[in-house]
Design an enzyme around this catalytic site. Structure first.
Site, mmCIF file in Angstrom:
data_model
loop_
_atom_site.group_PDB
_atom_site.id
_atom_site.type_symbol
_atom_site.label_atom_id
_atom_site.label_comp_id
_atom_site.label_asym_id
_atom_site.label_seq_id
_atom_site.Cartn_x
_atom_site.Cartn_y
_atom_site.Cartn_z
ATOM 1 N N GLY A 170 0.807 -1.219 0.000
ATOM 2 C CA GLY A 170 0.000 0.000 0.000
ATOM 3 C C GLY A 170 0.838 1.266 0.000
ATOM 4 O O GLY A 170 2.024 1.233 -0.321
ATOM 5 N N HIS A 178 4.270 1.448 -8.036
ATOM 6 C CA HIS A 178 3.279 0.367 -7.956
ATOM 7 C C HIS A 178 2.371 0.379 -9.188
ATOM 8 O O HIS A 178 2.021 -0.662 -9.742
ATOM 9 C CB HIS A 178 2.387 0.551 -6.723
ATOM 10 N N GLY A 233 8.845 -5.426 -8.694
ATOM 11 C CA GLY A 233 9.679 -4.286 -9.080
ATOM 12 C C GLY A 233 11.158 -4.594 -8.906
ATOM 13 O O GLY A 233 11.570 -5.199 -7.914
ATOM 14 N N GLN A 234 11.938 -4.136 -9.863
ATOM 15 C CA GLN A 234 13.400 -4.269 -9.790
ATOM 16 C C GLN A 234 13.960 -3.463 -8.610
ATOM 17 O O GLN A 234 15.062 -3.738 -8.128
ATOM 18 C CB GLN A 234 13.991 -3.763 -11.102
ATOM 19 N N LYS A 235 13.195 -2.475 -8.162
ATOM 20 C CA LYS A 235 13.586 -1.663 -6.993
ATOM 21 C C LYS A 235 14.032 -2.556 -5.831
ATOM 22 O O LYS A 235 14.960 -2.245 -5.107
ATOM 23 C CB LYS A 235 12.386 -0.794 -6.610
ATOM 24 N N ASP A 236 13.324 -3.693 -5.643
ATOM 25 C CA ASP A 236 13.683 -4.630 -4.578
ATOM 26 C C ASP A 236 14.380 -5.835 -5.217
ATOM 27 O O ASP A 236 13.834 -6.935 -5.292
ATOM 28 C CB ASP A 236 12.425 -5.045 -3.807
ATOM 29 N N ARG A 263 8.142 4.786 1.646
ATOM 30 C CA ARG A 263 8.853 5.390 2.787
ATOM 31 C C ARG A 263 9.255 6.845 2.514
ATOM 32 O O ARG A 263 9.547 7.580 3.462
ATOM 33 C CB ARG A 263 10.075 4.562 3.165
HETATM 34 P P1 AMP Z 1 5.981 -2.555 -1.597
HETATM 35 O O1 AMP Z 1 4.639 -1.936 -1.484
HETATM 36 O O2 AMP Z 1 7.109 -1.656 -1.202
HETATM 37 O O3 AMP Z 1 6.057 -3.924 -0.952
HETATM 38 O O4 AMP Z 1 6.206 -2.817 -3.153
HETATM 39 C C1 AMP Z 1 5.314 -3.607 -3.900
HETATM 40 C C2 AMP Z 1 5.925 -3.886 -5.253
HETATM 41 O O5 AMP Z 1 6.160 -2.653 -5.934
HETATM 42 C C3 AMP Z 1 7.284 -4.603 -5.150
HETATM 43 O O6 AMP Z 1 7.384 -5.573 -6.178
HETATM 44 C C4 AMP Z 1 8.253 -3.478 -5.364
HETATM 45 O O7 AMP Z 1 9.493 -3.892 -5.876
HETATM 46 C C5 AMP Z 1 7.506 -2.609 -6.368
HETATM 47 N N1 AMP Z 1 8.008 -1.237 -6.339
HETATM 48 C C6 AMP Z 1 8.166 -0.439 -5.248
HETATM 49 N N2 AMP Z 1 8.714 0.735 -5.611
HETATM 50 C C7 AMP Z 1 8.913 0.678 -6.945
HETATM 51 C C8 AMP Z 1 9.470 1.576 -7.915
HETATM 52 N N3 AMP Z 1 9.928 2.781 -7.567
HETATM 53 N N4 AMP Z 1 9.514 1.179 -9.201
HETATM 54 C C9 AMP Z 1 9.058 -0.049 -9.566
HETATM 55 N N5 AMP Z 1 8.533 -0.939 -8.712
HETATM 56 C C10 AMP Z 1 8.466 -0.589 -7.421
#
Ligand code: AMP
Length: 283
Positions: free
Chosen positions: A32, A38, A148-151, A188
């Site tokens: 979220g 996202h 996401g490649q971010k993680d 964050r």
């Molecule tokens: P999170 O809500 O942080 O658990 O992220 C959910 C999904 O969104 C995960 O697969 C993340 O890698 C992806 N995600 C988060 N930030 C980004 C971003 N800046 N660009 C692309 N994907 C992202």
């Protein structure tokens, strides 16, 4: 209207019907506080699946720091609006009890992958990720899983999980979405004040410096030293790690290798907010 589902049973019966009529299901798990990163995953899912399910669940099991969990931003109404605008078909919004009747006794180890980088600084984190992703995959049973490649390390962990536990799902990895000044979009970021927001560009500045120098043939040792100096000169920043690794399995490297995708990974505290980022480089 987007379909809002709060129970496992509701998701399972919807999915059963869709699969009976031959529809493919794309799944985007999130915690979220949605942003354009996202939404890019949702876009990608829409382009390659018939029906897109997004989950929003702040997984207590993957937080090793209670304060980080308690301060994790929750913006449910705004999230629903964004998902509706983006054209997601359904959103799964379970309570903690819906996912965990009790705290699991199980833990999952990834043969060392979970002990490097993020894992070294967040003990138990990837076990918590592995457990929640397994549960969500069992509930949603999607054809495609968008990450996401971010993680980057999370991608490697989930790839291993899916392969070694034979989950019947195909991973689709989406490039990192950034602000204009390079800061990777992250939930964050909402916790940064305006001074911290400026300081947070240090992550991308170090990553792009590292990419340029690596491609010029400068040694990783020198680049890392330069990166450490850049971070030391930013008073609001405190480094956790800056490492060169293989993109696929996050093995530490001391130099780039021809035709091998490598990534520079960084984790930095900006004030009290922990941010991560990475850049992949193929030479
Ligand atoms: P999170 O809500 O942080 O658990 O992220 C959910 C999904 O969104 C995960 O697969 C993340 O890698 C992806 N995600 C988060 N930030 C980004 C971003 N800046 N660009 C692309 N994907 C992202």
């Amino acid at each position: 209207m987007i379909n809002i589902l709060r129970t496992r049973e509701a998701v399972k019966s919807l999915v059963k019907n869709l699969q009976f009529s031959g529809k493919t299901i794309g799944f985007v798990p999130t915690m979220g506080a949605l942003h354009k990163g996202h939404l890019e995953l949702v876009k990608r899912a829409k382009s390659s699946s018939d029906f897109v399910i997004v989950s929003i669940f702040v997984n207590p099991l993957q937080f090793n720091n209670l304060e980080d969990f308690e301060k994790y931003p929750i913006t449910e109404n705004a999230d629903l609006k964004l998902l509706e605008e983006e054209g997601a078909d359904a959103v799964f919004l379970p309570s903690a009890e819906e996912i965990y009747a009790k705290r699991p006794l199980l833990s999952i180890a990834f043969g060392g992958l979970d002990e490097r980088l993020e894992g070294a600084f967040r003990p138990g984190h990837f076990s918590g990720v592995g457990i929640v992703v397994s549960k969500l995959l069992n509930i949603v049973n999607p054809d495609f899983l968008y990450l996401g490649q971010k993680d980057l390390q999370q991608v490697a962990v989930i790839r291993q999980l899916v392969s070694e536990l034979s989950f019947d799902v195909q991973l689709v990895i989406v490039p990192t979405q950034r602000e204009q000044d390079g800061l990777a979009l992250s939930s964050r970021n909402l916790r940064l004040n305006s001074e911290e927001r400026k300081a947070a560009t240090i992550l991308y500045r170090v990553l792009t410096m590292a990419e340029n120098e690596l491609l010029k043939g400068v040694s990783w040792f020198e680049i890392r030293e330069k990166g450490l100096r850049m971070i030391a000169s930013e008073p609001l920043a405190r480094l956790e790690y800056l490492e060169l690794v293989t993109t696929a399995d996050i093995q530490p490297l001391v130099q780039i290798e021809k035709d091998l995708s490598v990534s520079v990974c960084i984790a930095v505290y900006i004030g009290e907010v922990r941010l991560i980022d990475n850049l992949s480089i193929i030479s």
